[in-house]
Design an enzyme around this catalytic site. Structure first.
Site, short mmCIF file in Angstrom:
data_model
loop_
_atom_site.label_atom_id
_atom_site.label_comp_id
_atom_site.label_asym_id
_atom_site.label_seq_id
_atom_site.Cartn_x
_atom_site.Cartn_y
_atom_site.Cartn_z
CG ASP A 1 -31.31 17.60 -16.23
OD1 ASP A 1 -31.35 16.68 -15.39
OD2 ASP A 1 -31.62 17.43 -17.42
N GLY B 1 -29.55 13.98 -16.44
CA GLY B 1 -28.66 15.03 -16.94
C GLY B 1 -28.55 14.91 -18.44
NE ARG B 2 -33.28 15.74 -22.82
CZ ARG B 2 -33.55 14.76 -23.70
NH1 ARG B 2 -33.91 13.58 -23.26
NH2 ARG B 2 -33.45 14.98 -25.00
N GLY C 1 -38.18 24.52 -21.90
CA GLY C 1 -39.29 24.43 -22.84
C GLY C 1 -40.49 25.26 -22.40
N GLY D 1 -41.14 17.73 -17.10
CA GLY D 1 -40.92 16.56 -16.26
C GLY D 1 -41.11 16.85 -14.79
#
Length: 448
Positions: free
Chosen positions: A217, A261-262, A188, A95
């Protein structure tokens, strides 16, 4: 005096066993071409301790045991690669985040002006850029091409999500004679970088992999703070102030702000501390009840009756037990798709106060894509420059399989394989979160 890049410590005392050995492609025999005085160079033996606890250090030293330590980042007196023959690749993945272009620019400028490397390629749209069937162009990067990109948000190179063939990626690196690859990304990306390095090792080729940690994040393990985080918090504060203004402008006004903020609530928590106008801060790490005397809705009602307005900040990954789909869905990168907690809370709050016969006005603000798309602020720009410069120094010294980390007030080398072992999250018993609770006065929001 603490380094100005770390106003608050986000990483609790580390107790796990961590391997800190940094791999190299071979001995460094070429004098560093940088015109620096000898005292400016860093030796591989210059290290800092990973753990700061005095009792731990005393125990280790008393028992004559080794202390876990990390290599300090910086230019080495001798380098591995011959700059005149080196070909470098740069890719950005995942992202968007404020500061990516600053990192790209600084990588190119440091390679070109400090080391004399003039063969630098930028891969478009993340890891897709290595896969021929996508047809993305490979860009030749130079100081002239990147000189102004730091004024723009996003990424000059573009990005993408999703898994790509590691074998094809390494095929492309070999075909283009790239000896050093810089990867800018988060968890990732690091997992992909680890697999790419393993394939490089399997083939026995000399290609270095150096990563720069990027996630808005701030959830990468073994990193105190990632670039773009300060900018994200600053933009989040602007949204919160707007929500507060809306809330106080009407009777029983509620400002509801959903932030990114996953899995980790650092943006929401830091913005809450910075504004001091938030009454309820909800993050993924905490469980909370909606109903009951200690639940969110009852506490919100008491707040409105007492003060006639309230501000709620919720991280996108909070309260997923209420909104998670069954069965769960995943995106192209294998990340769990989150339910919309912001919309859910808005509807639940409206329903609750309608039943109570208490009119409320809710102003719902979701600035997520605005926050991650803006250019970096001044502090993050400086921070990005340091990260990129240290990444180049590490890469030129033949170091591989590492990320540049800011940890314990120092820029250091951390093995990628260690960074992906876990995710950094807010410690609900740490000083940082306790400060949030003191600021909001919200309590646990749990009935038992």
């Amino acid at each position: 005096m603490k380094n100005p890049f770390c106003y608050y410590e986000f990483l609790e005392e580390i107790t796990e066993e961590v391997s800190t050995e940094i791999e190299t492609l071979g001995p460094c025999k070429i004098p560093n071409p940088m015109s620096l005085s000898p005292g400016c160079f860093v030796d591989d033996t210059t290290k800092i301790t990973l753990r700061l606890n005095v009792d731990y250090l005393k125990a280790q030293l008393t028992q004559e045991k080794s202390v876990i330590s990390l290599e300090v980042a910086g230019p080495r007196p001798y380098i591995y690669f011959d700059p005149s023959k080196l070909k470098v690749g740069i890719v950005t993945c995942g992202g968007l985040c404020p500061g990516i272009n600053d990192v790209i620019r600084s990588l190119v400028m440091t390679l070109y002006y400090s080391y004399g490397v003039d063969k630098i390629l930028g891969f478009k749209y993340g890891l897709q850029g290595f896969i021929p069937r996508y047809g993305h162009e490979v860009i030749e990067l130079s100081p002239e091409k990147v000189k102004d990109i730091h004024s723009m948000g996003g990424t000059f190179l573009g990005t993408s999500r999703g898994h790509q063939s590691v074998e094809e990626i390494v095929d492309t690196l070999e075909r283009l004679n790239i000896n050093l690859l810089f990867m800018i990304g988060g968890d990732g990306t690091f997992r992909a970088a680890n697999k790419i390095k393993e394939e490089i090792d399997r083939r026995g080729v000399k290609i270095g992999i150096v990563c720069v940690p990027k996630t808005i994040d701030n959830d990468i393990w073994l990193v105190s703070k990632t670039f773009g985080f300060n900018t994200a918090v600053e933009m989040a504060c602007y949204a919160i102030r707007c929500a507060h203004t809306e809330a106080i402008g009407v009777p029983n006004g509620i400002g509801l702000v959903k932030l990114m903020g996953r899995h980790s609530g650092f943006i929401a928590a830091a913005a809450t501390l910075a504004t001091r106008e938030v009454n309820f801060c909800l993050i993924p790490e905490m469980d909370f009840d909606l109903e009951g005397p200690q639940g969110l809705l009852c506490k919100l009602e008491k707040r409105l009756l007492a003060r006639k307005h309230a501000v709620i900040v919720v991280a996108e990954g909070a309260g997923q037990k209420y909104v998670q789909k069954d069965p769960p869905e995943y995106d192209a990168s294998g990340n769990l798709k989150l339910g919309d907690i912001g919309k859910f809370l808005k509807e639940k709050i409206e329903e609750y106060f309608k039943q109570k016969g208490l009119p409320v006005v809710i102003r719902y603000i979701d600035p997520s894509y605005i926050i991650r798309s803006v250019p970096a602020n001044a502090e993050d720009r400086i921070f990005c420059g340091f990260l990129a410069q240290y990444a180049v120094h590490a890469g030129m010294a033949g170091k591989t399989g590492l990320m540049i980390s800011y940890l314990n007030d120092q820029f250091v080398h951390v093995p990628i394989k260690e960074a992906v072992k876990k995710r950094k999250q807010v410690n609900l018993y740490g000083r940082f979160w306790l400060s949030v609770l003191e600021s909001t006065g919200q309590g646990t929001l749990k009935n038992s």
